[in-house]
Design a protein around this motif. Structure first.
Motif, short mmCIF file in Angstrom:
data_model
loop_
_atom_site.label_atom_id
_atom_site.label_comp_id
_atom_site.label_asym_id
_atom_site.label_seq_id
_atom_site.Cartn_x
_atom_site.Cartn_y
_atom_site.Cartn_z
N THR A 1 -1.85 -3.94 1.69
CA THR A 1 -1.00 -4.54 0.65
C THR A 1 -0.02 -3.54 0.03
O THR A 1 0.89 -3.95 -0.70
CB THR A 1 -1.88 -5.11 -0.47
OG1 THR A 1 -2.77 -4.08 -0.94
CG2 THR A 1 -2.71 -6.29 0.04
N LEU B 1 4.46 3.32 -13.90
CA LEU B 1 4.93 1.93 -13.94
C LEU B 1 6.45 1.87 -13.83
O LEU B 1 7.00 0.99 -13.15
CB LEU B 1 4.45 1.25 -15.22
CG LEU B 1 2.94 1.00 -15.32
CD1 LEU B 1 2.57 0.53 -16.73
CD2 LEU B 1 2.50 -0.03 -14.28
N ALA C 1 7.42 2.39 -10.20
CA ALA C 1 7.19 1.18 -9.41
C ALA C 1 8.29 0.16 -9.67
O ALA C 1 8.82 -0.46 -8.72
CB ALA C 1 5.82 0.59 -9.74
N ARG C 2 8.66 -0.02 -10.94
CA ARG C 2 9.74 -0.96 -11.26
C ARG C 2 11.05 -0.53 -10.60
O ARG C 2 11.79 -1.35 -10.06
CB ARG C 2 9.92 -1.06 -12.79
CG ARG C 2 8.86 -1.89 -13.48
CD ARG C 2 9.29 -2.24 -14.91
NE ARG C 2 9.50 -1.04 -15.72
CZ ARG C 2 8.55 -0.47 -16.44
NH1 ARG C 2 7.32 -0.95 -16.43
NH2 ARG C 2 8.83 0.61 -17.16
N VAL D 1 8.71 -2.84 -6.87
CA VAL D 1 7.40 -3.32 -6.44
C VAL D 1 6.47 -3.46 -7.65
O VAL D 1 6.64 -2.77 -8.66
CB VAL D 1 6.75 -2.38 -5.41
CG1 VAL D 1 7.62 -2.23 -4.17
CG2 VAL D 1 6.44 -1.02 -6.01
N GLN D 2 5.50 -4.34 -7.55
CA GLN D 2 4.50 -4.49 -8.58
C GLN D 2 3.51 -3.33 -8.50
O GLN D 2 3.29 -2.76 -7.41
CB GLN D 2 3.76 -5.82 -8.42
CG GLN D 2 4.63 -7.04 -8.59
CD GLN D 2 3.85 -8.32 -8.37
OE1 GLN D 2 2.76 -8.32 -7.80
NE2 GLN D 2 4.41 -9.43 -8.83
N ALA D 3 2.92 -2.99 -9.63
CA ALA D 3 1.94 -1.91 -9.64
C ALA D 3 0.81 -2.16 -8.64
O ALA D 3 0.31 -1.23 -8.00
CB ALA D 3 1.38 -1.73 -11.05
N SER D 4 0.43 -3.40 -8.48
CA SER D 4 -0.67 -3.74 -7.57
C SER D 4 -0.32 -3.50 -6.11
O SER D 4 -1.19 -3.49 -5.25
CB SER D 4 -1.08 -5.21 -7.76
OG SER D 4 0.01 -6.06 -7.46
N ARG D 5 0.98 -3.28 -5.82
CA ARG D 5 1.42 -3.02 -4.45
C ARG D 5 1.82 -1.55 -4.26
O ARG D 5 2.42 -1.21 -3.24
CB ARG D 5 2.62 -3.93 -4.09
CG ARG D 5 2.41 -5.40 -4.33
CD ARG D 5 1.31 -6.00 -3.46
NE ARG D 5 1.57 -5.92 -2.03
CZ ARG D 5 2.30 -6.81 -1.35
NH1 ARG D 5 2.86 -7.84 -1.98
NH2 ARG D 5 2.46 -6.70 -0.04
N HIS E 1 -3.42 -0.25 -13.44
CA HIS E 1 -3.85 -1.27 -12.48
C HIS E 1 -3.05 -1.19 -11.17
O HIS E 1 -2.59 -2.20 -10.64
CB HIS E 1 -3.73 -2.68 -13.09
CG HIS E 1 -4.49 -2.84 -14.37
ND1 HIS E 1 -5.87 -2.82 -14.44
CD2 HIS E 1 -4.06 -2.97 -15.66
CE1 HIS E 1 -6.26 -2.96 -15.69
NE2 HIS E 1 -5.17 -3.05 -16.46
N PHE E 2 -2.93 0.03 -10.67
CA PHE E 2 -2.24 0.21 -9.40
C PHE E 2 -3.14 -0.22 -8.25
O PHE E 2 -4.36 -0.24 -8.36
CB PHE E 2 -1.79 1.67 -9.26
CG PHE E 2 -0.64 2.01 -10.17
CD1 PHE E 2 0.67 1.80 -9.75
CD2 PHE E 2 -0.85 2.46 -11.46
CE1 PHE E 2 1.74 2.06 -10.59
CE2 PHE E 2 0.20 2.73 -12.31
CZ PHE E 2 1.51 2.53 -11.87
N GLY E 3 -2.49 -0.51 -7.11
CA GLY E 3 -3.23 -1.05 -5.99
C GLY E 3 -4.19 -0.08 -5.35
O GLY E 3 -5.20 -0.49 -4.76
#
Length: 249
Positions: A9, A184, A187-188, A192-196, A214-216
């Motif tokens: 992911t 964060l 990532a922005r 990409v979202q933090a989870s990705r 809450h990173f991936g």
């Protein structure tokens, strides 16, 4: 997991600088020790207790410069006036400020970098090349205001799509690690979202940032024998060198 040792992911990789990309962490630690020991020796005299490696790992490593000053001194029950960014680094103990002490450390680290040069971890550079070849986006996330100079010194500026460093953090009003805000923001900026996104850090404060953001995936890079502490602070996996991940370790 992919051949890069990351979940399928993950679309972006966010790399700390000192201790992950470059070997400047030892230079920073030496500069901090010289700074704090001189201050404490002048202030405490015979009761002087030196700054040590445990102090560096717990209170300073990975944090913005002024935060490192405040956090370490608080551990010794010391509070200094905040001061301003142009405060002199050579003021006496009864006149020194947080900013002045930080300026003293920065002058020392710049002198050490210029004298000894900057060395990169070859395993990290190979891994970043592999990440980019696989189509993942990359960012460097550092509390250092000297990040760009260091990247240029190792000819690595072009390896990153985004840079969020100490200069950018001040411009945007971002709190540093252990807060996740700089990661964060990277990532922005990469879209990409933090989870990705995966975080690569060697500092405990960086692990805390990865977990709270809450990173991936959070990769702890253990350069100093603190694998258990990195896991306790949020690492999903711990390696001694990023080259270990190239084959899906």
């Amino acid at each position: 997991m992919t051949k890069l040792g990351l979940p399928d992911t993950i679309l972006a990789c966010l790399f700390d600088l000192d201790g992950v990309i470059t070997k400047t962490a030892v230079v920073h630690e030496a500069a901090w020790k010289e700074t704090f020991d001189a201050f404490l020796r002048q202030r405490d005299g015979a009761g002087f207790r030196p700054f040590d490696a445990a102090d560096y790992d717990q209170y300073v490593d990975g944090r913005p410069r002024a935060d490192g000053v405040r956090t370490f001194l608080a551990s010794r029950g010391i509070r200094l006036p905040e001061g301003g960014p142009d405060d002199p680094p050579d003021a006496p103990p009864d006149k020194i400020t947080v900013q002045g002490l930080g300026n003293r450390k920065n002058a020392l680290v710049l002198a050490k970098i210029r004298t000894g040069g900057v060395e990169a971890y070859d395993g990290t550079l190979r891994y970043i090349d592999a990440v980019r070849a696989a189509g993942l986006r990359t960012a460097v996330v550092s509390s250092s205001a000297n990040c760009l100079d260091v990247l240029r010194a190792i000819h690595a500026e072009a390896l990153f799509d985004v840079r969020v460093d100490g200069v950018v953090a001040v411009e945007r009003g971002l709190p540093g690690k252990p807060h996740p805000d700089t990661f964060l923001a990277a990532a922005r900026d990469l879209g990409v979202q933090a989870s990705r996104a995966a975080v690569f850090e060697d500092a405990l404060a960086g692990m805390d940032a990865g977990r709270s953001g809450h990173f991936g995936y959070v990769v702890g890079v253990d350069r100093v024998g603190q694998a258990d502490a990195l896991r306790a602070h949020g690492a999903d996996t711990v390696v001694k060198d990023l080259a270990e991940l190239e084959n899906g370790a």
